[in-house]
Design a protein around this motif. Structure first.
Motif, PDB file in Angstrom:
ATOM      1  N   THR A  33      10.594   9.130  -4.556  1.00 54.98           N
ATOM      2  CA  THR A  33      10.022   8.391  -5.488  1.00 54.98           C
ATOM      3  C   THR A  33       9.818   6.969  -5.113  1.00 54.98           C
ATOM      4  OG1 THR A  33      10.941   9.805  -7.273  1.00 54.98           O
ATOM      5  CG2 THR A  33       9.846   7.367  -7.980  1.00 54.98           C
ATOM      6  N   ILE A  34      10.767   6.447  -4.525  1.00 54.29           N
ATOM      7  CA  ILE A  34      10.707   5.068  -3.896  1.00 54.29           C
ATOM      8  C   ILE A  34       9.726   5.210  -2.958  1.00 54.29           C
ATOM      9  CG2 ILE A  34      11.996   3.605  -2.738  1.00 54.29           C
ATOM     10  CD1 ILE A  34      14.614   4.408  -4.352  1.00 54.29           C
ATOM     11  N   ALA A  35       9.626   5.860  -2.011  1.00 56.87           N
ATOM     12  CA  ALA A  35       8.774   5.729  -1.017  1.00 56.87           C
ATOM     13  C   ALA A  35       7.299   5.877  -1.511  1.00 56.87           C
ATOM     14  CB  ALA A  35       8.762   7.039  -0.060  1.00 56.87           C
ATOM     15  N   SER A  36       6.734   6.626  -2.318  1.00 54.14           N
ATOM     16  CA  SER A  36       5.546   6.590  -3.047  1.00 54.14           C
ATOM     17  C   SER A  36       5.177   5.634  -3.812  1.00 54.14           C
ATOM     18  CB  SER A  36       5.443   7.852  -3.924  1.00 54.14           C
ATOM     19  OG  SER A  36       6.278   8.092  -5.021  1.00 54.14           O
ATOM     20  N   VAL A  37       6.327   4.835  -4.493  1.00 47.11           N
ATOM     21  CA  VAL A  37       6.184   3.521  -4.989  1.00 47.11           C
ATOM     22  C   VAL A  37       5.850   2.453  -3.988  1.00 47.11           C
ATOM     23  CG1 VAL A  37       7.236   1.779  -6.420  1.00 47.11           C
ATOM     24  CG2 VAL A  37       7.438   4.298  -7.105  1.00 47.11           C
ATOM     25  N   VAL A  38       6.797   2.381  -2.901  1.00 49.01           N
ATOM     26  CA  VAL A  38       6.315   1.376  -2.008  1.00 49.01           C
ATOM     27  C   VAL A  38       5.050   1.548  -1.359  1.00 49.01           C
ATOM     28  CG1 VAL A  38       7.185   0.850   0.379  1.00 49.01           C
ATOM     29  CG2 VAL A  38       8.862   1.071  -1.417  1.00 49.01           C
ATOM     30  N   ASP A  39       4.524   2.875  -1.018  1.00 46.20           N
ATOM     31  CA  ASP A  39       3.255   3.258  -0.573  1.00 46.20           C
ATOM     32  C   ASP A  39       2.070   2.497  -1.290  1.00 46.20           C
ATOM     33  OD1 ASP A  39       4.495   4.108   1.821  1.00 46.20           O
ATOM     34  OD2 ASP A  39       4.028   6.174   1.341  1.00 46.20           O
ATOM     35  N   THR A  40       2.385   2.745  -2.673  1.00 43.28           N
ATOM     36  CA  THR A  40       1.252   2.456  -3.627  1.00 43.28           C
ATOM     37  C   THR A  40       1.398   0.806  -3.597  1.00 43.28           C
ATOM     38  OG1 THR A  40       1.751   4.423  -5.014  1.00 43.28           O
ATOM     39  CG2 THR A  40       0.577   2.535  -6.120  1.00 43.28           C
ATOM     40  N   LEU A  41       2.328   0.279  -3.776  1.00 45.11           N
ATOM     41  CA  LEU A  41       2.546  -1.042  -3.804  1.00 45.11           C
ATOM     42  C   LEU A  41       1.859  -1.945  -2.625  1.00 45.11           C
ATOM     43  CD1 LEU A  41       5.964  -1.998  -5.354  1.00 45.11           C
ATOM     44  CD2 LEU A  41       3.743  -2.143  -6.447  1.00 45.11           C
ATOM     45  N   LYS A  42       2.015  -1.063  -1.430  1.00 42.29           N
ATOM     46  CA  LYS A  42       1.533  -1.729  -0.119  1.00 42.29           C
ATOM     47  C   LYS A  42       0.279  -1.387  -0.255  1.00 42.29           C
ATOM     48  CE  LYS A  42       2.028  -1.181   4.794  1.00 42.29           C
ATOM     49  NZ  LYS A  42       2.554  -0.792   5.804  1.00 42.29           N
ATOM     50  N   PHE A  43      -0.239  -0.522  -0.833  1.00 39.65           N
ATOM     51  CA  PHE A  43      -1.822  -0.179  -0.650  1.00 39.65           C
ATOM     52  C   PHE A  43      -2.429  -1.305  -1.557  1.00 39.65           C
ATOM     53  CE2 PHE A  43      -5.341   1.570  -3.301  1.00 39.65           C
ATOM     54  CZ  PHE A  43      -6.373   1.606  -2.243  1.00 39.65           C
ATOM     55  N   TYR A  44      -1.999  -1.528  -2.806  1.00 41.50           N
ATOM     56  CA  TYR A  44      -2.731  -2.528  -3.671  1.00 41.50           C
ATOM     57  C   TYR A  44      -2.333  -3.935  -3.187  1.00 41.50           C
ATOM     58  CZ  TYR A  44      -3.683   0.787  -7.237  1.00 41.50           C
ATOM     59  OH  TYR A  44      -3.871   1.810  -8.102  1.00 41.50           O
ATOM     60  N   TYR A  45      -1.327  -4.109  -2.305  1.00 44.38           N
ATOM     61  CA  TYR A  45      -1.201  -5.397  -1.792  1.00 44.38           C
ATOM     62  C   TYR A  45      -2.376  -5.673  -0.790  1.00 44.38           C
ATOM     63  CZ  TYR A  45       0.650  -9.179   0.975  1.00 44.38           C
ATOM     64  OH  TYR A  45       1.040 -10.182   2.229  1.00 44.38           O
ATOM     65  N   ASP A  46      -2.347  -4.806   0.200  1.00 45.19           N
ATOM     66  CA  ASP A  46      -3.178  -4.782   1.378  1.00 45.19           C
ATOM     67  C   ASP A  46      -4.936  -5.079   0.446  1.00 45.19           C
ATOM     68  OD1 ASP A  46      -1.355  -4.498   3.111  1.00 45.19           O
ATOM     69  OD2 ASP A  46      -1.602  -2.346   3.489  1.00 45.19           O
ATOM     70  N   MET A  47      -5.144  -4.140  -0.501  1.00 43.11           N
ATOM     71  CA  MET A  47      -6.388  -4.538  -0.973  1.00 43.11           C
ATOM     72  C   MET A  47      -6.662  -5.755  -1.715  1.00 43.11           C
ATOM     73  SD  MET A  47      -8.211  -1.621  -3.792  1.00 43.11           S
ATOM     74  CE  MET A  47      -7.102  -2.288  -5.242  1.00 43.11           C
ATOM     75  N   SER A  48      -5.686  -6.326  -2.321  1.00 41.72           N
ATOM     76  CA  SER A  48      -5.687  -7.500  -2.683  1.00 41.72           C
ATOM     77  C   SER A  48      -6.130  -8.889  -1.732  1.00 41.72           C
ATOM     78  CB  SER A  48      -4.459  -8.058  -3.684  1.00 41.72           C
ATOM     79  OG  SER A  48      -3.041  -8.060  -2.959  1.00 41.72           O
ATOM     80  N   VAL A  49      -5.118  -8.548  -0.710  1.00 39.11           N
ATOM     81  CA  VAL A  49      -5.365  -9.460   0.475  1.00 39.11           C
ATOM     82  C   VAL A  49      -6.709  -9.393   1.262  1.00 39.11           C
ATOM     83  CG1 VAL A  49      -4.354  -9.901   3.023  1.00 39.11           C
ATOM     84  CG2 VAL A  49      -2.905  -9.483   1.247  1.00 39.11           C
ATOM     85  N   ASP A  50      -7.356  -8.446   1.285  1.00 40.89           N
ATOM     86  CA  ASP A  50      -8.378  -7.982   1.728  1.00 40.89           C
ATOM     87  C   ASP A  50      -9.645  -8.633   0.829  1.00 40.89           C
ATOM     88  OD1 ASP A  50      -7.686  -6.767   3.733  1.00 40.89           O
ATOM     89  OD2 ASP A  50      -8.018  -4.683   3.070  1.00 40.89           O
ATOM     90  N   THR A  51      -9.501  -8.523  -0.514  1.00 41.55           N
ATOM     91  CA  THR A  51     -10.194  -9.102  -1.501  1.00 41.55           C
ATOM     92  C   THR A  51     -10.212 -10.484  -1.644  1.00 41.55           C
ATOM     93  OG1 THR A  51     -10.099  -7.100  -2.954  1.00 41.55           O
ATOM     94  CG2 THR A  51     -11.016  -9.205  -3.915  1.00 41.55           C
TER      95      THR A  51
END
Length: 100
Positions: A33-51
């Motif tokens: 669960t923690i790994a999937s949450v971290v991956d999701t947060l990392k995805f949204y962080y990368d997406m927001s940085v790109d935006t």
């Protein structure tokens, strides 16, 4: 006929040998669960940085810094001119020479 039988046996043996050398499929490790949450947060962080980077590039294309600098320079020039005029008026009000 002997050669045909020998070749058939050789092909069967080689096929069985080749099958035994196959790499077994590795089951994907299930993420916790923690790994999937971290991956999701990392995805949204990368997406927001790109935006945000895209927005910065768009703003740079508009050359807003140059326009703001020009506006500032023009404003300072106009204000200093009018401030000088105002200063002269105040000076002449207080230190005017009486012609009488």
């Amino acid at each position: 006929m002997n050669k045909l039988l020998a070749i058939t046996v050789l092909i069967v043996v080689l096929a069985l040998e080749a099958e035994s050398f196959r790499m077994p499929r590795q089951a994907e490790e299930e993420k916790g669960t923690i790994a999937s949450v971290v991956d999701t947060l990392k995805f949204y962080y990368d997406m927001s940085v790109d935006t945000a980077s895209g927005y910065v590039e768009t703003i740079k294309d508009y050359k807003l810094e140059e326009k703001a600098k020009n506006l500032y320079d023009e404003t300072v020039s106009a204000v200093s001119t009018y401030a000088g005029i105002f200063n002269d008026q105040i000076y002449h009000i207080f230190y005017s020479q009486d012609s009488s």
